[in-house]
Write an enzyme that holds these catalytic residues in place. Structure first.
Site, PDB file in Angstrom:
ATOM      1  CD  GLU A  14      -2.477   1.769   0.272  1.00 33.41           C
ATOM      2  OE1 GLU A  14      -3.298   1.007  -0.251  1.00 33.41           O
ATOM      3  OE2 GLU A  14      -2.250   2.930  -0.163  1.00 33.41           O
ATOM      4  CG  HIS A  49     -24.604  -0.360  -5.298  1.00 39.39           C
ATOM      5  ND1 HIS A  49     -25.304   0.770  -5.644  1.00 39.39           N
ATOM      6  CD2 HIS A  49     -23.412   0.067  -4.810  1.00 39.39           C
ATOM      7  CE1 HIS A  49     -24.567   1.836  -5.395  1.00 39.39           C
ATOM      8  NE2 HIS A  49     -23.410   1.443  -4.886  1.00 39.39           N
ATOM      9  CE  LYS A  67     -26.723  16.349 -17.694  1.00 35.59           C
ATOM     10  NZ  LYS A  67     -25.675  16.534 -16.787  1.00 35.59           N
ATOM     11  NE  ARG A 123     -18.073   8.036  -8.448  1.00 38.48           N
ATOM     12  CZ  ARG A 123     -18.520   9.243  -8.123  1.00 38.48           C
ATOM     13  NH1 ARG A 123     -17.852   9.984  -7.260  1.00 38.48           N
ATOM     14  NH2 ARG A 123     -19.611   9.724  -8.677  1.00 38.48           N
ATOM     15  CB  ILE A 141     -12.603  -1.647  -8.663  1.00 39.79           C
ATOM     16  CG1 ILE A 141     -11.819  -2.846  -9.197  1.00 39.79           C
ATOM     17  CG2 ILE A 141     -13.826  -2.066  -7.855  1.00 39.79           C
ATOM     18  CD1 ILE A 141     -12.602  -3.875  -9.933  1.00 39.79           C
ATOM     19  CB  CYS A 171     -16.363  18.401  18.729  1.00 41.59           C
ATOM     20  SG  CYS A 171     -15.061  17.289  19.277  1.00 41.59           S
TER      21      CYS A 171
END
Lengths: 414, 569, 124
Positions: B113, B131, B332, B397, B422, B526
């Site tokens: 990573e 989803h 759209k 994304r 993805i 806060c």
């Protein structure tokens, strides 16, 4: 055992309220931090206690006097590092459930004094866009880091907002060797006290820019700079006026919000102007037995008045036998506290606190009872950042129609 | 066969005569230079055709120097020479799910990573929806993985002890005529095996008592929500517990390929020699593909902003929102309508917006995009107030021109598997993608003789959360460890015990934001104003880091510069 | 010759806006709501003074820095000097409120005093 009062919050308000309760009554203070004192612990600057003690004390010093008083009182119990998770109203008393290292403990109290203070509005809550890096923090957080933890969050910083904590931090960071590039305020007038402008900024040559705000924060890991823009009268940034200022921290002092999540859960009505509960002159909310004091009630300018207001609540615990509260109608204020008067228990004088809605050279306060003028008072130089405290003799009876009006006074003499 | 001439004709017709189109590696490669980014996007879209493997859009934007990949400034040989069976590039939800899946096999697994922590990119910056898939094109790769992933989550939720809520998704029509579409929606649902319930204006109120728009809508009961970063952390913790190795702050800087397979993966921390490589690099997945030798798609970043509202907003508007996800009907292009979501933690989330941008890693919010987004979402739930917004964030994304996932065993590079491009519904699809990737990697490493990890333990326990426990349970926990009684984050009621545990977990990171993602300290109203100094202190004590070196996130994000009084302690 | 000065009074939180005129006869102050304001203005013109507030280090990890202030006001131009000096102060025992951390700080004749009760934080 059932306490006469459970005080939630061991800052200046909670301590003053607890100490004002009759010594024959048992009181419990619940404090979530390790020590009493609340936010005063980190307010190392002076100016506290000028009214109450006639001395310019630092925050910890002011707190210390109350801490000593609390611990010397046999009727006051204190639980620190203890956090309220739930309050339940039963028939005539309250059950307060807490968590601490000792476990889950519930306490019973006939009255509740909510003294849980306020929180700071954040950069995102005043529409600042861009990134969210290290170096972006509220003035109170910066104050904690510098004054309690002894670490420096900035070398070269911009301060947004001219509230008192922002001004105090400008001086504090300067004296610790940081450079404060400037203080920016979206409003047309500074929010902090005049004397703080003088001794925290002007003394050190730190510029204040009015009608300007920070619109963007730059830098991914660390603040690298901010964009500031002029704002219009509705405080909206004017495009084309953007200016990039390199800095490594943005410290925001853009307002305080009373913390009333516990009050709301108890069904306490909140005044949208103060963002604190609606109270009578003894700081009791519209829910029987629930008091609100300190910055949870409304954001005070001075801790001296926090203590005074809290004592009013403390003294009232277990005192009034019957009540007859009437709502006060108000016009022309930013806010007015108390918002209700218990007409059954009116004393010779009632203390009110108010803030003007705008800067006024000359203003007139008129109080009418059932349409008849009871009091008029004239003021010069009212400013919203400076709350006014006034004692008024108001012979109010149950069912009366009481109206407070604050208006610009054109016909002159003060 | 790809008809390059036809694509070229289309480009000319659209006003791009100078753009070159050619066929390479089965994909359409565009090159040239344009003055506006919209033009580049338009060319990319024009070049999409079913017969190709994808669009490689190399058109340069005039005067724009593409940003350099953000890499941790550390450069050493700490991991030089490591040779795991499989190297997973990317620690988002896809990479983490894949890592866990791979530990089911007798494989050594290492995850790289490039950021200081896992789940810092898209995986922390999405709405966490499971989803139903009703808005996806039937027979797409997306809809296939979405359906499988959706069905897997109830079990994963139990195994990894991460809460999900299958609350359903209520879609409101934003225009009266949209109700005419219902037969098509129903048919699409039937094709993809997604139940859909028609809702007239009155029936909507069963789920949304006071809808902002009163034209009716429909309900997809198979949709749900989860916390995407908590899920990513859970996947990774379980992977590490089963033997996977996670290297954060480790960025791939190059890949060596001998013509048929990857031989080495170079990073800022040394060179790795894996048997197989998985590309789960999200917003940079096309760059990794290029280095690996099989780039046939292009990531064109799409920025979205989301706003988080106070938990109180849910209370004040519980009659409006219910426990349901409200989404406006698909608008759209590729900008889905976004929505109003009550998260598993009880906040309301508004968004996201969708804005094409050449910048892959710019996560700054932009006032105009934010204003447009909230104006739109407030219409769905008019009782929400602006003052309820406690924070907002943006993410990019990883969209491809095909608007499809690239999930495949590379036909070109023998030991390379891709889980690239993805974006939504990536959270839903992740576990299903991981299953297939796992199989392919096993094939690469084992051939036909696949070996499994007989010690694989699918169970991971969450960090105890006293605020959600019954009193007796809570008492017992505090008796065992008093730190679970001490509240540090007052807004979210997070205890010292939880924070310390978060720092002791596998795959943990000693940074304030890493703690925040794991236990929610600082996520309340806060925003860490009160608790961040306390969290810093706990990190300092627990991890032995001097207070002035405690970081908010990665290298260079130290919260303090030094001690006061001019220096050392 | 008349010299005019404008300033904000910092004696109390009211923050009066003062005007002062210096002539051969002395200094005349207007805008003050109390006598302390007049005195402040005169001092501010002749020899401005401020109090210093800040922190000093301690050896106790429970309280790495301890709040201090000058027991009275010091010349304004000495404030930065006092601030610099606080960097070198290290408290090695638990002080109480009002105890002197540095006497006659920077030769001002004013002491630097501790303003928190350290014993309450670190035990005695």
């Amino acid at each position: 055992m059932r306490y006469a009062a459970i005080v939630i919050g061991g800052g200046p308000a909670g301590m003053a309220a607890a100490c004002a309760v009759k010594e024959s009554e048992k009181v419990l203070i619940i404090e979530r931090e390790a020590r009493l004192g609340g936010i005063l612990k980190q307010c190392v600057h002076d100016g506290f206690g000028v009214i109450r003690f006639g001395e310019k004390l630092s925050g910890p010093e002011y707190a210390d006097r109350f801490i000593d008083e609390v611990y010397s009182r046999k009727n006051i119990d204190v639980r620190t590092l203890t956090f309220v998770t739930d309050i339940e109203k039963r028939n005539g008393y309250f059950v307060v459930t807490t968590t601490s290292g000792k476990g889950i403990v519930s306490y019973e109290g006939e009255n509740l004094i909510l003294a849980n203070g306020c929180r700071e509005r954040t950069a995102r809550q005043v529409n600042i866009h861009g990134t969210r890096p290290a170096g972006l923090m509220t003035a109170g957080t910066a104050q904690n880091l510098v004054n309690l933890m002894g670490i420096m969050p900035a070398k070269r910083c911009v301060i947004l907002g001219s509230g008192d904590i922002g001004l105090i931090m400008a001086r504090r960071l300067t004296l610790e060797g940081a450079e404060v590039v400037g203080v920016y305020e979206a409003k047309a007038t500074p929010s902090g006290l005049q004397r703080n402008l003088q001794q925290c900024l002007y003394d050190f040559g730190i510029p204040v820019s009015l009608k300007k705000t920070v619109t963007l924060v730059h830098g991914r890991d660390r603040v690298e700079g901010v964009t500031v823009s002029d704002v219009d009268d509705d405080m909206r940034p004017i495009s084309g006026t953007e200016e990039y200022i390199p800095c490594d921290a943005l410290i925001v002092s853009v307002g305080l919000i009373p913390e009333n999540e516990l009050a709301e859960n108890l069904g306490v009505p909140i005044d949208p102007r103060t963002k604190g509960p609606v109270v009578d002159q003894y700081m009791m909310t519209a829910v029987d037995g629930v008091y609100s004091v300190g910055n949870a009630l409304h954001v005070h300018d001075l801790v001296d008045y926090v203590s005074e207001v809290a004592e009013t609540a403390g003294k009232d615990v277990g005192r009034r036998k019957s009540r007859a509260s009437i709502e006060v109608t108000q016009k022309g204020f930013a806010y007015l506290v108390p918002q209700r008067i218990d007409a059954a228990n009116v004393e010779k004088e009632t203390t009110f606190y108010f803030r003007a809605s705008h800067d006024t050279e000359r203003a007139k306060l008129t109080v009418t009872i059932n349409g008849k003028t009871a009091v008029t008072k004239k003021y010069s130089m009212l400013k919203p950042p400076e709350a006014v405290r006034v004692k008024l003799a108001l012979p109010v009876k149950a069912g009366d129609d009481v109206k407070f009006v604050l208006e610009d006074d054109d016909d002159g003499n003060v | 066969m790809v008809d390059i001439k036809k694509i070229k004709r289309k480009l000319v017709k659209a006003g791009y005569p100078l753009i070159e189109a050619s066929l390479k590696n089965g994909s359409v490669v565009l090159s040239g230079e344009l003055e506006d980014y919209e033009g580049i996007l338009e060319c990319g879209t024009i070049a999409v055709c079913k017969e190709s493997r994808g669009v490689v859009n190399d058109i340069r934007l005039k005067g724009y120097a593409p940003e350099k990949m953000r890499i941790c400034p550390v450069e050493d040989k700490a991991y030089d020479g490591e040779s795991p069976d499989v190297l997973v590039i990317g620690g988002g939800i896809v990479g983490a799910a894949i890592a866990r899946e791979l530990t089911k096999y007798a494989l050594t697994v290492t995850v790289l990573e490039k950021e200081y922590d896992i789940a810092t990119g898209q995986s922390a910056r999405n709405d966490g929806m499971i989803h139903a898939g009703i808005d996806l094109k039937p027979s797409s790769i997306k809809v296939k993985y979405n359906a499988r992933g959706n069905a897997m989550y109830p079990r994963i939720s139990k195994e990894l002890d991460v809460p999900i809520e299958m609350c359903g998704q209520c879609v409101l029509y934003t225009k009266r005529w949209q109700k005419l579409l219902f037969p098509f929606i129903k048919a699409r649902g039937a094709k993809n095996n997604i139940p859909v319930e028609k809702l007239g204006p009155e029936e909507v109120k069963k789920y949304v008592p006071e809808p902002g728009i009163k034209y009716g809508g429909f309900m997809c009961p198979s949709a749900g929500i989860l916390s995407p970063y908590q899920m990513t952390v859970a996947f990774m913790e379980n992977a590490v517990n089963n033997g996977a190795v996670l290297h954060t702050d480790t960025a791939v800087t190059g890949i060596d390929n001998d013509g048929e397979k990857i031989t080495a993966v170079r990073t800022n921390r040394g060179t790795f020699y894996p048997k197989a490589v998985v590309n789960a690099a999200g917003i940079y997945s096309d760059v990794i593909a290029e280095w690996a030798g099989d780039r046939h798609f292009t990531i064109h970043p799409r920025r979205g902003v989301e706003a988080v509202l106070d938990k109180k907003a849910k209370k004040a508007t519980s009659a409006v929102i219910g426990k349901f996800v409200i989404k406006s009907s698909t608008g759209k292009g590729h900008t889905k309508g976004g929505g109003v979501i009550v998260t598993v933690d009880g906040n309301i989330l508004l968004g996201p917006s969708a804005k094409e941008t050449p910048e892959r890693e710019n996560e700054a919010t932009v006032p105009e995009e934010f204003e447009e987004m909230i104006a739109k979402q407030f219409k769905l739930a008019p009782k929400l107030k602006r003052s309820d917004i406690i924070t907002y964030f943006a993410g990019t994304r990883a969209a491809t021109y095909e608007e499809e996932f690239v999930v495949e065993k590379s036909p070109v590079v023998r030991n390379f598997v891709q889980a690239a491009g993805i974006q939504s519904p990536g959270v839903t699809a992740a576990p299903a993608i991981a299953e297939d990737v796992g199989k392919w990697v096993a094939e690469i490493v084992f051939g036909s003789d696949v070996k499994y990890n007989t010690n694989f333990d699918p169970i991971r326990k969450r960090i105890p959360k006293p605020s959600e426990m019954l009193p007796e349970e809570r008492k017992k926990l505090i008796a065992e460890d008093p730190d679970y009684g001490v509240v540090i984050c007052r807004c979210e009621e997070v205890t010292k015990g939880e924070i310390k545990e978060a720092l002791r977990r596998p795959a943990s990171v000693p940074a304030v934001d890493a703690v925040k993602r794991r236990v929610r300290a600082g996520m309340g109203r806060c925003q860490g104003g009160f608790c961040s100094p306390l969290v810093m202190k706990i990190i300092s004590e627990e991890c032995g880091i001097p207070l002035d070196k405690v970081r908010k996130k990665g290298a260079g994000s130290e919260i303090a510069f030094r001690y006061t009084k001019g220096g050392d302690r | 010759m008349t010299e005019t000065f404008e300033m904000i009074c910092i004696v109390c939180p009211r923050g009066c806006r003062l005007k002062a005129e210096r002539t051969a006869d002395g200094i005349a102050v207007t805008g003050n709501k109390c006598p302390r304001g007049a005195k402040f203005a005169e001092e501010e013109i002749v020899a401005p003074k401020r109090s210093f507030t800040g922190t000093v280090r301690s050896v106790f990890p429970e309280m790495p820095v301890v709040p201090v202030r000058t027991a009275g006001e010091v010349p304004k131009d000495k404030v930065k000097e006092v601030a610099l000096l606080t960097r070198d102060v290290l408290l090695t025992r638990a002080y109480g409120v009002g105890e002197v951390a540095v006497d006659n700080v920077c030769g001002t004749g004013v002491d630097l005093i501790v303003t928190a009760d350290m014993r309450k934080v670190i035990g005695s």
